[in-house]
Design a protein around this motif. Structure first.
Motif, PDB file in Angstrom:
ATOM      1  N   ARG A 223     -16.620 -41.245  43.915  1.00  0.00           N
ATOM      2  CA  ARG A 223     -15.498 -42.303  44.032  1.00  0.00           C
ATOM      3  C   ARG A 223     -14.138 -42.067  43.331  1.00  0.00           C
ATOM      4  NH1 ARG A 223     -12.854 -46.373  41.644  1.00  0.00           N
ATOM      5  NH2 ARG A 223     -13.414 -45.470  39.456  1.00  0.00           N
ATOM      6  N   ARG A 224     -14.349 -41.352  42.269  1.00  0.00           N
ATOM      7  CA  ARG A 224     -13.048 -40.831  41.445  1.00  0.00           C
ATOM      8  C   ARG A 224     -12.187 -39.860  42.448  1.00  0.00           C
ATOM      9  NH1 ARG A 224     -15.387 -39.684  36.906  1.00  0.00           N
ATOM     10  NH2 ARG A 224     -15.685 -37.608  37.583  1.00  0.00           N
ATOM     11  N   GLY A 225     -12.940 -38.966  43.244  1.00  0.00           N
ATOM     12  CA  GLY A 225     -12.463 -37.978  43.748  1.00  0.00           C
ATOM     13  C   GLY A 225     -11.869 -38.587  45.088  1.00  0.00           C
ATOM     14  N   PHE A 226     -12.268 -39.528  45.720  1.00  0.00           N
ATOM     15  CA  PHE A 226     -11.932 -40.452  46.856  1.00  0.00           C
ATOM     16  C   PHE A 226     -10.690 -41.218  46.537  1.00  0.00           C
ATOM     17  CE2 PHE A 226     -11.938 -44.285  49.462  1.00  0.00           C
ATOM     18  CZ  PHE A 226     -11.899 -43.668  50.664  1.00  0.00           C
ATOM     19  N   CYS A 227     -10.668 -41.866  45.444  1.00  0.00           N
ATOM     20  CA  CYS A 227      -9.622 -42.690  45.242  1.00  0.00           C
ATOM     21  C   CYS A 227      -8.336 -41.980  44.205  1.00  0.00           C
ATOM     22  CB  CYS A 227     -10.103 -43.997  44.217  1.00  0.00           C
ATOM     23  SG  CYS A 227     -11.229 -44.904  45.062  1.00  0.00           S
ATOM     24  N   ALA A 228      -8.539 -40.693  43.983  1.00  0.00           N
ATOM     25  CA  ALA A 228      -7.505 -40.043  43.438  1.00  0.00           C
ATOM     26  C   ALA A 228      -6.202 -40.376  43.654  1.00  0.00           C
ATOM     27  CB  ALA A 228      -7.967 -38.631  43.429  1.00  0.00           C
TER      28      ALA A 228
END
Length: 530
Positions: A223-228
């Protein structure tokens, strides 16, 4: 029986009727008060208390339809579907045309997987209130989707129980992707493998039933990588991999399309992905969106989850692209603009950045994808069906000046694609349905360009130039005087002799406007008739 006893009997009946009426009024007041208490509890999510209050209200007034439908709605929230159906049936005994009862009964039957009964309820809803056509379509689509989803899941379950390698692969890959604390590239690679493993409806269903759509919620690293906000090469690879996976699981699968957009992270990120500046991310996001825009159900889903009017600027920003992104963006925009859900209400306005972006695109017409620009202008023209947007554009001097400068470019360099010119003229025609000081001030310039365009070799451009001319002349008398001096009467007669039906109607309108108030035009018409 004596007359006196009859009178006494009638008097007693009348007294009883009055007492009953008074008692009903008291009961109605009490029932309404209990209904409001029930509504308040319902709004707070306290459905058990709401049911209790509605029940108490019905004890006061057994034929109050609203109490039955309100209680049915609360029963639906409590998943007590049979009780909800029972209350809807009672509501219909109170009022055979209670649309809300048919609607709620349809929902309850759907939850019980009584698909035929659910459809019948929605059909009766539409019969009761033909104005509910859009709601009816949404409800029937939901029933069809649920029935299709259930059948697909039954088939997928059979595949899984039979030990299918495809089923095992989907499940195993998802388990590995849910492992925490791995590298971004580990997840990106696994997601690519998973996308490749999805070959058809069975794998799509297995992805859904094995909680594939929970990946962003369950795995914080993904999630963090996708929403960076800022993406390195690993984050770009992750985003592209996810977009490819979602395309694989959503192609032709409405249930999965619905679940994907229901994810708040996906819902929030889609516009950001389009504006990311990363060509590959943009390309795959456009490919994903095209799955939705290409079907009525998909457009409904987008309309439900996204503010589609605000997407106009985002999609327009792809017009300068020389690759496939420009065409893809305009395909999506055209499909959304053609759909009912994209049609803005009469008071809707375009986002502030749309007009400056459009004028910039027109100013650099030679440098952008001109086929995409033509479609963009055409879409703006169609959106002018909304009064608010039409007024907004018609009052924009910036927009008018850009259109005029674009026509000047064409008149000095006719090598420009004629589709763009035709689309811009169509937009101008729609804007001229309005009347304001900007249009009045520019009417002479607009009509001057149109008179020149009447000599164009393209019949479509000539027709639209006639249309714009007929409307611009009506906006200001100085425009009529200038047009008459420019030989408008002679040119309109030439158009009439050419015989085109639409262009002839515009020419007649132009002649009427000119000869109504201008003596020279009258004389020119008489001379031409000799």
């Amino acid at each position: 029986n004596s007359p006196g006893s009859k009178e006494a009997f009638l008097a007693a009946l009348e007294k009883d009727a009055k007492e009953r009426a008074q008692q009903r009024k008291r009961n109605e007041l009490l029932a309404n008060a209990l209904k409001e208490k029930g509504n308040e509890a319902f709004r707070k999510g306290d459905y058990a208390t709401a049911i209790q209050r509605y029940t108490e209200g019905l004890e006061k007034l057994k034929d109050k339809q609203e109490l039955y439908t309100n209680r049915a709605q609360a029963y639906l929230r409590m998943h007590e579907y049979e009780k909800a159906i029972g209350d809807c049936e009672w509501a219909l005994k109170c009022n055979a045309k209670c649309a809300k009862a048919f609607f709620l009964m349809g929902k309850a039957h759907l939850a019980l997987q009584h698909y035929s009964q659910s459809r019948q309820c929605y059909e009766k809803l539409l019969q009761t209130d033909p104005q509910k056509q859009s709601l009816f379509e949404d409800c029937v689509n939901e029933v069809n989707l649920e029935e299709k989803r259930l059948k697909a899941e039954e088939r997928a379950m059979e595949e899984a129980e039979s030990g299918s390698l495809a089923a095992l692969a989907i499940k195993e890959l998802l388990q590995k992707l849910h492992r925490p604390d791995q590298s971004i590239l580990y997840y990106a690679g696994g997601i690519r493998l998973l996308a490749g493993a999805v070959k058809g409806c069975t794998e799509q269903t297995l992805f859904r039933t094995n909680n594939g759509f929970s990946l962003l919620r369950a795995n914080e690293a993904v999630r963090r990588g996708f929403c960076a906000e800022r993406r390195g090469s690993a984050e770009v690879e992750l985003a592209v991999s996810l977009l490819l996976l979602w395309q694989a699981v959503c192609t032709g699968n409405e249930a999965n399309q619905h679940l994907l957009l229901s994810d708040p992270d996906v819902d929030a990120q889609l516009p950001k992905l389009l504006s990311s500046g990363e060509a590959e991310i943009q390309q795959q996001t456009l490919a994903l969106l095209s799955l939705y825009s290409g079907s009525e159900t998909g457009r409904r889903l987008l309309g439900k989850h996204q503010d589609l009017t605000s997407w106009l600027q985002v999609l327009m920003s792809f017009v300068p692209c020389s690759d496939a992104r420009a065409g893809s963006a305009m395909d999506i925009l055209s499909e959304l603009a053609a759909g009912v859900r994209f049609k803005p209400q009469s008071g809707a306005l375009l986002p502030p950045g749309v007009v400056p972006l459009f004028t910039q695109l027109l100013a650099s017409a030679k440098l952008v994808n001109q086929a995409a620009l033509a479609r963009c202008a055409g879409i703006l023209g169609s959106l002018c069906a909304a009064v608010g947007i039409r007024v907004q554009l018609a009052e924009s001097r910036q927009c008018w000046q850009a259109c005029l400068q674009f026509l000047d470019q064409y008149l000095t360099d006719p090598a420009q694609p004629q589709g763009c010119v035709s689309a811009v003229l169509g937009l101008m025609m729609n804007l001229l349905l309005e009347s304001n000081v900007v249009i009045q001030g520019l009417a002479v310039e607009v009509s001057s360009r149109c008179l020149t365009l009447l000599g164009d070799r393209d019949g479509g451009i000539v027709t639209r130039a006639c249309g714009v001319l007929s409307r611009s002349l009506a906006a200001a008398s100085p425009a009529v005087e200038a047009a008459v001096r420019g030989g408008v009467v002679k040119k309109m007669i030439k158009v009439l002799r050419a015989g085109g039906k639409l262009s002839s109607s515009y020419a007649l309108r132009t002649l009427c406007i000119c000869t109504r108030s201008n003596r020279q035009a009258q004389e020119d018409l008489v001379k031409a008739d000799r």
